[in-house]
Design an enzyme around this catalytic site. Structure first.
Site, PDB file in Angstrom:
ATOM      1  N   LYS A   1       0.783  -1.230   0.000  1.00 25.35           N
ATOM      2  CA  LYS A   1       0.000   0.000   0.000  1.00 25.35           C
ATOM      3  C   LYS A   1       0.817   1.284   0.000  1.00 25.35           C
ATOM      4  O   LYS A   1       1.699   1.464   0.830  1.00 25.35           O
ATOM      5  CB  LYS A   1      -0.891   0.011   1.239  1.00 25.35           C
ATOM      6  CG  LYS A   1      -1.981  -1.026   1.189  1.00 25.35           C
ATOM      7  CD  LYS A   1      -2.821  -0.918   2.423  1.00 25.35           C
ATOM      8  CE  LYS A   1      -3.993  -1.880   2.362  1.00 25.35           C
ATOM      9  NZ  LYS A   1      -4.694  -1.911   3.637  1.00 25.35           N
TER      10      LYS A   1
ATOM     11  N   GLY B   1       8.678  -1.542  12.572  1.00 25.75           N
ATOM     12  CA  GLY B   1       8.144  -0.188  12.685  1.00 25.75           C
ATOM     13  C   GLY B   1       9.227   0.873  12.875  1.00 25.75           C
ATOM     14  O   GLY B   1       9.142   1.962  12.299  1.00 25.75           O
TER      15      GLY B   1
HETATM   16  C1  3PG Z   1       8.818  -4.839  17.028  1.00 24.54           C
HETATM   17  O1  3PG Z   1       8.715  -6.073  17.053  1.00 24.54           O
HETATM   18  O2  3PG Z   1       8.689  -4.170  15.983  1.00 24.54           O
HETATM   19  C2  3PG Z   1       9.196  -4.133  18.289  1.00 24.54           C
HETATM   20  O3  3PG Z   1       9.557  -5.035  19.277  1.00 24.54           O
HETATM   21  C3  3PG Z   1       8.086  -3.204  18.769  1.00 24.54           C
HETATM   22  O4  3PG Z   1       6.940  -3.923  19.125  1.00 24.54           O
HETATM   23  P1  3PG Z   1       5.549  -3.168  19.218  1.00 24.54           P
HETATM   24  O5  3PG Z   1       5.158  -2.806  17.797  1.00 24.54           O
HETATM   25  O6  3PG Z   1       4.585  -4.100  19.883  1.00 24.54           O
HETATM   26  O7  3PG Z   1       5.754  -1.898  20.007  1.00 24.54           O
END
Ligand code: 3PG
Ligand code: MG
Length: 397
Positions: free
Chosen positions: A197, A377
């Site tokens: 996306k 992320g």
């Molecule tokens: C991930 O696995 O991207 C990190 O450990 C962060 O985890 P979260 O998205 O649950 O904060």
């Protein structure tokens, strides 16, 4: 590395070192199914222990809403022990009497893992009372969890304000690699951005086009751009409501002299399944009942020629429906070319983001890349040009 305090500046001997690691690893029941994140932090753990520090591991696992046995770090602590080849103690809580008793029993060189920080609401709220309860357990804080650095949580950020703060070795390597890729790269720089996306990657595309010389767009995202150029993409996955945005993105890239590389041919099939009968077709000739599932051979050749002219590559997101054979071909062949150029010393290659790592592993290319981030992320937010709280708190002020 400049601008950050690292373990080189830390005096850890006889100190209680709160080491934030990212033990948020994929689990199958109580078995760790991919230990890459543990392997990455192992050198930091052993270095601190060998220098006489008491290593106290802090991490989250999953997204529990409170204490939940299925998100206990106990089995992960056992995996850490197996990987570092030393005993790793475990405490059933990360603050309070259980944690305090376990910490006070430690001797220099010992390793202890505390229970999931997210079992307490104060973690995600970065609540000062919870931060203080954690801080009580340590003399200094080392952050080795780049992949959780986009979270301003108590253990990823809050502790950096109340204890002397240092980057661990993995954090250091990550920051070094990322800075070589985008902040002070050797040019030309090419970015490959794939995935389904555009809507989730607009900020990322905007930031990248002001930093890179060429932006290669892959995955279903490319279909939206092709459609915006007036091409018929048949039944291909694309975002109907983003055609205007895609056009604006192309215009913006042109005004910034960032070359946009889109597929010129595709592998198209009538069914979305592994080994579905398919044909190679120009992007001008996709049938009304067909969908694009991968880039075609001329596109692969084009992308490889762009890489051959580049000095730096940043890669996020696969090209086609890489999880289904043979629609992984585009990703595998481009990955192989990038890996070879890197091994020959001609390219600095940095990749990251969930699917990307899986795709590069499957392609057998990861080992030869300059750096493959295990961050999902956090890697995306870094590509978007955002400041990561867990990194900012480590900067020397
Ligand atoms: C991930 O696995 O991207 C990190 O450990 C962060 O985890 P979260 O998205 O649950 O904060
Ligand atoms: Mg889970």
């Amino acid at each position: 590395m400049t601008g950050f305090r690292t373990l080189d500046q830390a005096d850890v001997a006889n100190k209680r070192v709160l080491l934030r690691v990212d033990l948020n690893v994929p689990m199958e029941g109580v078995r760790v199914s991919d230990a890459t994140r543990i392997e990455r932090v192992a050198p930091t753990i052993t270095e601190i222990a060998d220098r006489g520090g008491k290593v106290i591991l802090l991490s989250h696992l999953g997204r529990p809403k409170g204490p939940d046995p299925k998100d206990s770090l106990r089995p992960v602590a056992a995996a850490v022990s197996a990987i570092v080849g030393r005993p790793v103690g475990f405490a059933d809580d990360c603050i309070g009497p259980k944690a305090e008793a376990a910490v006070s029993a430690m001797r220099p060189g010992d390793i202890l893992c505390l229970e999931n920080t997210r079992f307490h609401k104060g973690e995600e709220k970065n609540d000062p009372t919870f931060v203080d309860a954690l801080a009580k357990l340590g003399d200094l804080w080392v952050n080795d969890a780049f992949s959780a650095a986009h979270r301003a949580h108590a253990s990823t950020e809050g502790l950096g304000h109340v204890l002397p703060a240092y980057a661990g070795r993995t954090m250091q390597a990550e920051l070094d690699a990322l800075s070589k890729a985008l902040e002070a790269p050797q040019r030309p720089v090419v970015a490959i951005v794939g995935g389904a996306k555009i809507s989730t990657k607009l900020d990322l595309l905007g930031n990248l086009m002001s930093k890179v010389n060429a932006l290669v767009i892959g995955g279903a995202m490319a279909n939206t751009f092709l459609a915006a150029q007036g091409k018929a993409v048949g039944k291909s996955l694309y975002e109907h409501d983003l055609l205007g945005t895609a056009k604006e993105t192309l215009a913006k890239a042109a005004s910034r002299q960032c070359e946009i590389v889109l597929p010129v041919d595709a592998v198209a099939a009538k069914k979305f399944e592994a080994n579905a009968p398919s044909r190679v077709v120009s992007v001008d000739a996709v049938g009304g009942d067909e969908m694009i599932l991968d880039i075609g051979p001329r596109s692969i050749e084009h992308v490889v020629s762009v890489l051959a002219r580049a000095k730096t590559l940043v890669w996020n997101g696969p090209f086609g429906a890489f999880e289904m054979e043979p629609f992984d071909t585009g990703t595998v062949e481009v990955a192989e070319a990038a890996a070879e150029l890197t091994a020959a010393g001609k390219l600095v290659s940095v990749a990251g983001g969930g699917d990307t790592v899986a795709a590069l592993n499957a392609a057998g290319a990861s080992e030869r890349f300059s750096y493959v981030s295990t961050a999902g992320g956090a890697f995306l937010e870094w590509l978007e040009g955002k400041a990561l709280p867990g990194v900012e708190v480590l900067r020397v002020k």
